[in-house]
Structure formats: C-alpha cells, structure tokens
Design an enzyme around this catalytic site. Structure first.
Site, short mmCIF file in Angstrom:
data_model
loop_
_atom_site.label_atom_id
_atom_site.label_comp_id
_atom_site.label_asym_id
_atom_site.label_seq_id
_atom_site.Cartn_x
_atom_site.Cartn_y
_atom_site.Cartn_z
N LYS A 190 4.51 -1.26 -6.44
CA LYS A 190 5.41 -0.33 -5.77
C LYS A 190 5.47 -0.64 -4.27
O LYS A 190 4.43 -0.95 -3.67
CB LYS A 190 4.88 1.09 -6.01
CG LYS A 190 5.69 2.18 -5.43
CD LYS A 190 5.00 3.52 -5.66
CE LYS A 190 5.57 4.50 -4.65
NZ LYS A 190 5.24 5.85 -4.78
N LYS A 216 3.75 0.74 2.50
CA LYS A 216 3.26 0.20 3.76
C LYS A 216 1.82 -0.30 3.59
O LYS A 216 1.45 -1.35 4.11
CB LYS A 216 3.30 1.32 4.81
CG LYS A 216 2.83 0.95 6.18
CD LYS A 216 3.14 2.08 7.15
CE LYS A 216 2.28 3.31 6.92
NZ LYS A 216 0.92 3.19 7.44
N LYS A 240 -7.62 9.77 -1.32
CA LYS A 240 -7.79 9.35 0.07
C LYS A 240 -9.26 9.17 0.38
O LYS A 240 -9.67 8.23 1.03
CB LYS A 240 -7.19 10.39 1.03
CG LYS A 240 -5.70 10.27 1.18
CD LYS A 240 -5.17 11.33 2.11
CE LYS A 240 -3.66 11.48 1.96
NZ LYS A 240 -3.16 12.74 2.44
#
Ligand code: TRP
Length: 327
Positions: A196, A199, A113
């Site tokens: 994959k 969103k 992240k």
C-alpha cells in the site's frame, strides 16, 4: 448545500501522495452535498514529531495547498488548522475525564504504534494514548453527523461514538453519534514496491514530485517478475505499473493489459505511458499548489477564514457542553 455537517482531517507529517489524493477527491465530491470542515491536525502530528516541531508549521501549509489543489474550494469548505481553534483542546480535556483508560489501551492503532515504531518507553506519551480522544474532540466539537475516512480509521470512529454516548448519558444529549463514511469506491493505491502506498514505506509518489521525479519513480517500480522480455506474457495483476494504469486510465487500460498479456507490449512502453498519464494528472495540481505556496498571504487568508467559521460553530458547541456539565 445540505444541513448535514461532515468533518475530516489529515496530519501534517509530510507531503501528501497519490494515496492521499484519492481521499481528497472523495472529499471534493462531498463538498457539494454537505457543510464540510477539513482540518489539518497539527496537534496530532505532535504525537510523533514532538522533537521536530519546526517541521509541522510548513507541512501544515503544504497540506492546505494540497487540499485546495486537489479541488476543495476554500470558499465552500472550511479549511483550517486544528491549533487555530482552541475549542478542540478544551473539549479534548473534558472528554478525557469520561473516557476509560481501558478503551484507549485497546485501540489497535495505539498498540501498533507502540509495537511497530519500537518506541522507547519515553516516546509512548500520555498524548499518544489520548490521540483518539483528541480525534473525538475534533469531530464532536462540530457536532458532525458523519466523517469520511479510510478503513484504518474505523476503530477511532467507533471510539468517538462510544465517547459521545457516554457523554450524552452522563450530561444529556449534546452530540449526534457521527457515522463513518467509508467509500468502497476509493481506490487503494499501490506503492512503487507493491505494498500500500505510504510515506513510512518510502514507496510513494508525492503531489510535490516534479515530472522527472515521477518518471524516475515509475521507471523503478516493481513490474511482473516473470516478464523479462517484451514478448513474455505479462500478468498485469502482479505489476504495479499496470495496477496504477487501471486507476488513472480507467477506460484505456484494458487494451494495454491485453497487449501486455499477449506479449506484444513491454514494460518500457507501459512505464512511459504511465509516466505521461500521471504527469498529465499532476501538472495542473502542481501548478495550483505552486501558485498557492508562492502567495503566502492568500493561503493565510483562506486558513484564517476557515478557522473563523470553524470557531463560530465550535464555540457554540462548547457553550452547550459547559452548560450540560454545569461549568
Ligand atoms: N487520525 C486521522 C488519520 O491519521 C487524522 C484525524 C485526526 C482525523 N482527527 C480527525 C480524521 C478527525 C478524521 C476526523 O488519518
């Protein structure tokens, strides 16, 4: 219903898509065997949506509707919003005192992240680092025996077990070490671009998409690049439309793949048929979710009842925790 408890959760960061639906279908199967808690983790969503908090409440209700539309029975499963059960926050604080900083800095999702999102310094909050501690609290506050999750969550589960072990060593046995339940049979759903479905890749078909949107998305999906004309031999393994067909038409797909390989079937037919298959799957789901979202009172009631059952167990755990810690 068995005595074993399981808990899982999803973040309300946007509409759920077909990839999430596969996970929900696994949960729906488990609801008959376990005492099950399905959480909508709105506090976790704050780690990324802290400057758009107005989006979280409506998204949380949509996720609740998706849970139910996908087959979770709110009378059997406790479906609730994390922030409605304050015990998660208390346990998170207490667990944070026994979680070494080094454990958190090593968590791969935190490193990703930090790097991938190219967060500026100010966005890398104390809360983001503590994300897995909050997740551990979600699980341990129900003294859950197992957690059905995707492979990507295994590092968080490992950390949860380490925290539980540390707590138990320091203060006495309170928490069972929760096992991860990774269902290998859960299909990984390819997105429209072949990566994959996610969103963040903007390649997803959402449970909230209407029939025309599904048709348009399927029409734009990546197909086998060497099959230009219908008569060219196709390679279904390289075609998103064929891959999705295999998941959602596990019996009938074989004939269509064979025809595709032999060049007696073209992409147009493949896309039209897949659209019909997906819309047949999604139609009842869309109807159910529309019904739930148009009847805010019953959704609110389901969530209130779920939170009440969750709170009963969580407060029992917190009494044990406070006693063990002499608080
Ligand atoms: N981190 C999980 C995800 O992104 C969401 C989550 C939060 C969770 N708390 C949980 C999952 C507890 C399982 C159990 O998917």
């Amino acid at each position: 219903m068995g005595e074993k408890r399981i808990l899982s959760g999803m973040q309300p960061t946007g509409s759920l898509h077909l990839g999430n639906l596969e996970v929900l279908r696994t949960w729906a199967r488990l609801q008959h065997e376990y005492q099950m808690y399905c959480c909508i983790v709105d506090w976790h969503a704050l780690t990324t949506l802290y400057d758009r908090t107005e989006q979280i409440g409506p998204a949380a209700r949509e996720v609740a509707a998706d849970y139910i539309a996908a087959g979770l029975d709110p009378n059997r499963v406790s479906i609730f919003i994390q922030s409605h059960v304050k015990e998660h926050a208390e346990l998170h604080l207490l667990l944070s005192m026994v979680t070494p900083l080094g454990w958190l800095e090593r968590v791969p999702t935190f490193k990703e992240k930090r790097e991938n999102l190219q967060l500026n310094e100010e966005s890398v909050s104390y809360g983001l680092l503590g994300y897995p501690v909050l997740q551990a609290a979600d699980i341990l506050v129900y003294r859950a025996h197992a957690v059905p999750v995707g492979k990507d969550q295994l590092p968080h589960l490992e950390l949860t077990r380490e925290i539980a072990r540390r707590f138990n060593n320091l203060y006495g046995e309170v928490f069972p070490e929760p096992q991860s339940m990774v269902n290998e049979a859960t299909a990984v759903i390819p997105g429209l671009d072949g990566r994959k479905m996610s969103k963040s890749y903007n390649n997803a078909i959402y449970l909230s998409d209407d029939a025309d949107t599904v048709a348009r998305k399927v029409n734009d999906a990546f197909t086998c690049p060497t099959k230009i004309r219908k008569t060219d031999p196709g390679i279904p393994e390289n075609c998103v439309v064929c891959q999705l067909r295999r998941v959602y038409d596990p019996v009938g797909y074989q004939t269509s793949w064979e025809e595709d390989r032999q060049g007696v079937r073209g992409c147009v037919q493949n896309k039209r048929e897949l659209t019909d298959i997906l819309n047949a799957l999604l139609d009842p789901l869309r109807a159910r979710r529309r019904e739930l979202l148009s009847d805010p009172e019953s959704l609110t009631r389901y969530l209130a009842e779920g939170a009440e059952r969750a709170r009963a167990l969580a407060s029992e755990t917190m009494q044990m925790v406070r006693k063990a810690m002499h608080l």
